[in-house]
Design a protein around this motif. Sequence first.
Motif, PDB file in Angstrom:
ATOM      1  N   GLU A 250       0.857  -1.195   0.000  1.00 32.80           N
ATOM      2  CA  GLU A 250       0.000   0.000   0.000  1.00 32.80           C
ATOM      3  C   GLU A 250       0.884   1.234   0.000  1.00 32.80           C
ATOM      4  OE1 GLU A 250      -2.332  -0.143   3.563  1.00 32.80           O
ATOM      5  OE2 GLU A 250      -3.576  -1.798   2.875  1.00 32.80           O
ATOM      6  N   TYR A 251       0.384   2.338  -0.526  1.00 36.73           N
ATOM      7  CA  TYR A 251       1.132   3.597  -0.398  1.00 36.73           C
ATOM      8  C   TYR A 251       1.262   3.925   1.081  1.00 36.73           C
ATOM      9  CZ  TYR A 251       0.590   4.984  -5.338  1.00 36.73           C
ATOM     10  OH  TYR A 251       0.652   5.066  -6.693  1.00 36.73           O
ATOM     11  N   LEU A 253       1.262   6.894   3.138  1.00 41.63           N
ATOM     12  CA  LEU A 253       0.951   8.318   3.020  1.00 41.63           C
ATOM     13  C   LEU A 253       1.568   9.092   4.173  1.00 41.63           C
ATOM     14  CD1 LEU A 253      -2.657   7.414   2.205  1.00 41.63           C
ATOM     15  CD2 LEU A 253      -1.250   8.718   0.643  1.00 41.63           C
ATOM     16  N   ARG A 257      -2.228   9.498  11.396  1.00 41.71           N
ATOM     17  CA  ARG A 257      -3.073   8.323  11.558  1.00 41.71           C
ATOM     18  C   ARG A 257      -4.288   8.699  12.397  1.00 41.71           C
ATOM     19  NH1 ARG A 257      -0.443   2.581  12.970  1.00 41.71           N
ATOM     20  NH2 ARG A 257      -2.261   1.266  12.784  1.00 41.71           N
ATOM     21  N   ARG A 272      -2.726   8.407  16.949  1.00 45.34           N
ATOM     22  CA  ARG A 272      -1.907   7.211  17.118  1.00 45.34           C
ATOM     23  C   ARG A 272      -1.559   6.984  18.591  1.00 45.34           C
ATOM     24  NH1 ARG A 272       3.618   5.372  14.503  1.00 45.34           N
ATOM     25  NH2 ARG A 272       4.596   4.909  16.477  1.00 45.34           N
ATOM     26  N   GLU A 302      -5.510   7.480   7.120  1.00 44.60           N
ATOM     27  CA  GLU A 302      -4.480   8.504   7.213  1.00 44.60           C
ATOM     28  C   GLU A 302      -5.103   9.796   6.685  1.00 44.60           C
ATOM     29  OE1 GLU A 302      -1.560   7.613   8.553  1.00 44.60           O
ATOM     30  OE2 GLU A 302      -0.072   9.056   7.839  1.00 44.60           O
ATOM     31  N   PHE A 342      -7.325   2.641   5.432  1.00 46.31           N
ATOM     32  CA  PHE A 342      -6.498   1.457   5.212  1.00 46.31           C
ATOM     33  C   PHE A 342      -6.855   0.262   6.083  1.00 46.31           C
ATOM     34  CE2 PHE A 342      -3.845   4.144   8.043  1.00 46.31           C
ATOM     35  CZ  PHE A 342      -3.601   3.267   9.101  1.00 46.31           C
ATOM     36  N   VAL A 377      -6.765   3.656   0.516  1.00 44.87           N
ATOM     37  CA  VAL A 377      -5.331   3.780   0.248  1.00 44.87           C
ATOM     38  C   VAL A 377      -5.004   2.895  -0.956  1.00 44.87           C
ATOM     39  CG1 VAL A 377      -3.067   3.143   1.127  1.00 44.87           C
ATOM     40  CG2 VAL A 377      -4.673   4.295   2.617  1.00 44.87           C
ATOM     41  N   MET A 404       3.800   0.550   2.621  1.00 48.57           N
ATOM     42  CA  MET A 404       3.541  -0.344   3.740  1.00 48.57           C
ATOM     43  C   MET A 404       3.273  -1.699   3.103  1.00 48.57           C
ATOM     44  SD  MET A 404       3.521   1.441   6.584  1.00 48.57           S
ATOM     45  CE  MET A 404       2.640   0.470   7.770  1.00 48.57           C
ATOM     46  N   TRP A 421       3.391  -6.443   9.246  1.00 49.06           N
ATOM     47  CA  TRP A 421       3.392  -5.147   8.556  1.00 49.06           C
ATOM     48  C   TRP A 421       4.837  -4.676   8.475  1.00 49.06           C
ATOM     49  CZ3 TRP A 421      -0.715  -0.992  10.339  1.00 49.06           C
ATOM     50  CH2 TRP A 421      -2.002  -1.449  10.027  1.00 49.06           C
ATOM     51  N   LYS A 425      10.721   2.788   3.280  1.00 48.07           N
ATOM     52  CA  LYS A 425      10.747   4.184   2.841  1.00 48.07           C
ATOM     53  C   LYS A 425      11.714   4.337   1.672  1.00 48.07           C
ATOM     54  CE  LYS A 425       9.381   6.099   7.263  1.00 48.07           C
ATOM     55  NZ  LYS A 425       9.678   7.112   8.266  1.00 48.07           N
ATOM     56  N   ARG A 557       7.198  16.357  14.825  1.00 49.75           N
ATOM     57  CA  ARG A 557       6.160  15.331  14.942  1.00 49.75           C
ATOM     58  C   ARG A 557       5.294  15.578  16.167  1.00 49.75           C
ATOM     59  NH1 ARG A 557       7.221  10.819  11.301  1.00 49.75           N
ATOM     60  NH2 ARG A 557       5.032  10.675  11.797  1.00 49.75           N
TER      61      ARG A 557
HETATM   62  P1  AMP Z   1       6.026   5.323  11.189  1.00 48.95           P
HETATM   63  O1  AMP Z   1       5.312   6.489  11.864  1.00 48.95           O
HETATM   64  O2  AMP Z   1       7.188   5.739  10.344  1.00 48.95           O
HETATM   65  O3  AMP Z   1       6.332   4.210  12.160  1.00 48.95           O
HETATM   66  O4  AMP Z   1       5.014   4.674  10.145  1.00 48.95           O
HETATM   67  C1  AMP Z   1       3.772   4.153  10.502  1.00 48.95           C
HETATM   68  C2  AMP Z   1       2.689   5.164  10.166  1.00 48.95           C
HETATM   69  O5  AMP Z   1       2.501   5.235   8.757  1.00 48.95           O
HETATM   70  C3  AMP Z   1       1.325   4.787  10.673  1.00 48.95           C
HETATM   71  O6  AMP Z   1       1.175   5.096  12.034  1.00 48.95           O
HETATM   72  C4  AMP Z   1       0.415   5.586   9.783  1.00 48.95           C
HETATM   73  O7  AMP Z   1       0.218   6.882  10.332  1.00 48.95           O
HETATM   74  C5  AMP Z   1       1.204   5.794   8.514  1.00 48.95           C
HETATM   75  N1  AMP Z   1       0.646   5.164   7.304  1.00 48.95           N
HETATM   76  C6  AMP Z   1       0.629   5.756   6.086  1.00 48.95           C
HETATM   77  N2  AMP Z   1       0.091   4.945   5.163  1.00 48.95           N
HETATM   78  C7  AMP Z   1      -0.266   3.801   5.792  1.00 48.95           C
HETATM   79  C8  AMP Z   1      -0.855   2.575   5.361  1.00 48.95           C
HETATM   80  N3  AMP Z   1      -1.178   2.355   4.077  1.00 48.95           N
HETATM   81  N4  AMP Z   1      -1.052   1.608   6.302  1.00 48.95           N
HETATM   82  C9  AMP Z   1      -0.713   1.811   7.596  1.00 48.95           C
HETATM   83  N5  AMP Z   1      -0.143   2.950   8.049  1.00 48.95           N
HETATM   84  C10 AMP Z   1       0.084   3.938   7.160  1.00 48.95           C
END
Ligand code: AMP
Length: 591
Positions: A250-251, A253, A257, A272, A302, A342, A377, A404, A421, A425, A557
Motif C-alpha cells: 500500500e502507499y 501516506l 493516523r 496514534r 491517514e 487502510f 489507500v 507499507m 506489517w 521508505k 512530529r
Molecule cells: P512510522 O510512523 O514511520 O512508524 O510509520 C507508521 C505510520 O505510517 C502509521 O502510524 C500511519 O500513520 C502511517 N501510514 C501511512 N500509510 C499507511 C498505510 N497504508 N497503512 C498503515 N499505516 C500507514
Amino acid sequence: MKFSHLADTFAMMENTTKRLELTQHLVKLFKKTPPEVISHVTYLLQGKLRPNYEGVELGVADKIALKAISKSAGIPLKRIEKEYQESGDLGHAASKILQQKTQTTFLVEPITVERMYDTLFKVAKLRGSRSQDMKMKYISSLLNDASPTEARFILKIITSTLRLGIADNTIMDSLAIAFTTSKENRPELERAYNVSSDLGSVAEAIAKKGLTGITDFQVSIFKPVRPMLAERVKSPQEAQEKMGKEFAAEYKLDGERVQIHLEGDKVLLYSRSLEDITSYYPDIVERVTKSLKVKKAILEAEAVAINEDSGEFLPFQELMHRRRKYKIAKAVSQYPITINFFDILYVDGKDCLDMSYNDRRKKLEEIIQEDQFARLVPMTIAKTENDVEDFLENSINAGCEGLMLKMIDAPYRAGARGNSWLKLKREYRNELGDSLDLVVIGAFFGKGRRTGRYGTLLLATYNDEEDVFPSICKVGTGFTDENLDQFYQILSNKVKLKKSSRVKSEMEADVWFEPELVIEIVASEITLSPIHNTALNVIRKGSGLALRFPKFTGKIRLEKNPENASTVQEVISLYNGQKKAIHDEHKTERT
Ligand code: AMP
C-alpha cells in the motif's frame, strides 16, 4: 487504602532499575491494594489519572506547586524557590521543607489513595480565571496532611515528574503474577489492554474476577484500540524475503493516523497515541458518514493535506496548522485534507481483528463509497521484488513516503510491532535508508544569525525497557529561519533548571528540556561513540551509538509522544543492518 503504602513503594522503586525488583515491589503493592482502588493506583503508576483518550490532563505548573508548598509550610516563596533551584527536584524540595513544618502541625487527617486521587481529579478538571488559585489551595490542603515522603510523591505526581522506570509491560507482568500466579498469563492481559487502551480497567477486572474478568474485554465503539505497528525494512529485497510469495503493498501516506469511531451520527477521532483529536478535524466528523454504507464501525485512515487544485498530497507539516483551539474553521478551509482508509477493526457489532488482511480490505472496499474526500489507500498485490520497486516509484511520485507491506493472511495485531506489517521508505544511497524520530532533550544557544534562539539541539532515542531518553546526536542543520523561531517558541516553555532524571547524557547542554518534543532526522550512518548514551555498552563496552551528519527533515512530529520516538532497539537494528550492507557490498566487489 493509605497513600503512605503507595509512597513507600514508590520510594523503594526509585532505588532500583532492575526490572525483576521493580516487578516484585509492584506485585506486593497490588496484593495489598483493595480492588476498588486498583485502577487509580494503576493510572498513577502510568503517570496519569484516566486513560489517554479521556483527555484528563494532570500536570500542574511548577509555579503553582511552589506556591502550594509555601502556603502549607508557612515559609516564604523565595526560600522554596531557592531550595528547588538547589535540588532541581520539586519533590525533594517539598519533603525537605515540610520536614521542618510537621513538628508544628497537630490536626492531621491521614491521606488515603482515594482522597489524593479525588483531589487530583478536581485539580485536573478546574478551568477558568480563578482555577490557578483553586488548584494551589487543593494541593496545599493535601500537603498540610502529608508526611515528607508523601509530599515528595504528591509533588512528583502533580508535576508529571514521577519516574519509576516502569513501562506498561512491567505493570502487566506484575498484575499477572499478583492475580493469576504466573507471568505466563500476560498475553491475556495484553489482549484486554490492546482492545480497551485502559490499563486501569484491566487491573480492576483481574483483581476482582481473575482471568475470567479480562476475557470479557472486547473491541468497543468509542474506546480506541491500540494501533498495530510496522517493522522497517531497507530494501524491496529484504521486504520480499520477509513477506514470502504474495503480499499486499500500500502507499505509505505522509499524514496523521486517525482511528475513526462512529455510531449513527456520533463520530470520535483518536490519534496514534490514543488522544481524542476530534476537534481538529470537523471536516472528517461532518463528511465521513456520507462516505460509509454502515452505521457502526471503527476504521483506520491517514488524514493527508492536499492541494485541492492539483490533487497532490502535501507533506505532513501542513496538518499541524490545525493543531489549535480557536479559528479551526479557518484552518479547515485553508488546509484541506483527504481521508484515506487502510483498515477496519469493527463493523456493525462484529470485531474484525481476527479477520485476515485480505478479508478486512474486502470489507473496507464494500463499505466505502469513494469520493473527493474519502478514499481507499492505493493497494496492489506484489509477488516479486520488481513489483515492489514499481509500486514504490509510483508512490514516491504521488508524494508519498514509501510503502507499507502487509501479509495477506495476517490478523490485525493490536498494540504490536511485528513482521506482518513492514514499512519501506525511499532509499537514500549510502544513507541510513530511514528517518528517525528523536526527542529534543537539550539545546545550545546560537551564534550569528541564530543569536537569541537555539542554534543546535541535543537529541535522544527512547529506551522503552528503562523508560529513559539516552542522547544520540547534536543537530544544527536542516533548520529554516521559521523552524528556529518555532523551536524557540515551543521549547522555551519546556526548559528545566536541571537535566531531567529520564535524560541520559554525558554532554552538557546550555539548556535542558523536559523530554517531550519529537522531530524527524535523517543521517548518513550510525557510528560507535564515546560520548552518546544510546545503546551504551551494547555493541562495545564503553561506547554508545551516535548519528553521523544528522539533518532535520523539516518535520516536527507533534502527533508523537516522546515514548513513540525511535527506540534504542531500532537504532541497534539499523546499525546491525548497516554493517551487513557494507559486508554484502564488499562481498560483491570481491566476486
Ligand atoms: P512510522 O510512523 O514511520 O512508524 O510509520 C507508521 C505510520 O505510517 C502509521 O502510524 C500511519 O500513520 C502511517 N501510514 C501511512 N500509510 C499507511 C498505510 N497504508 N497503512 C498503515 N499505516 C500507514
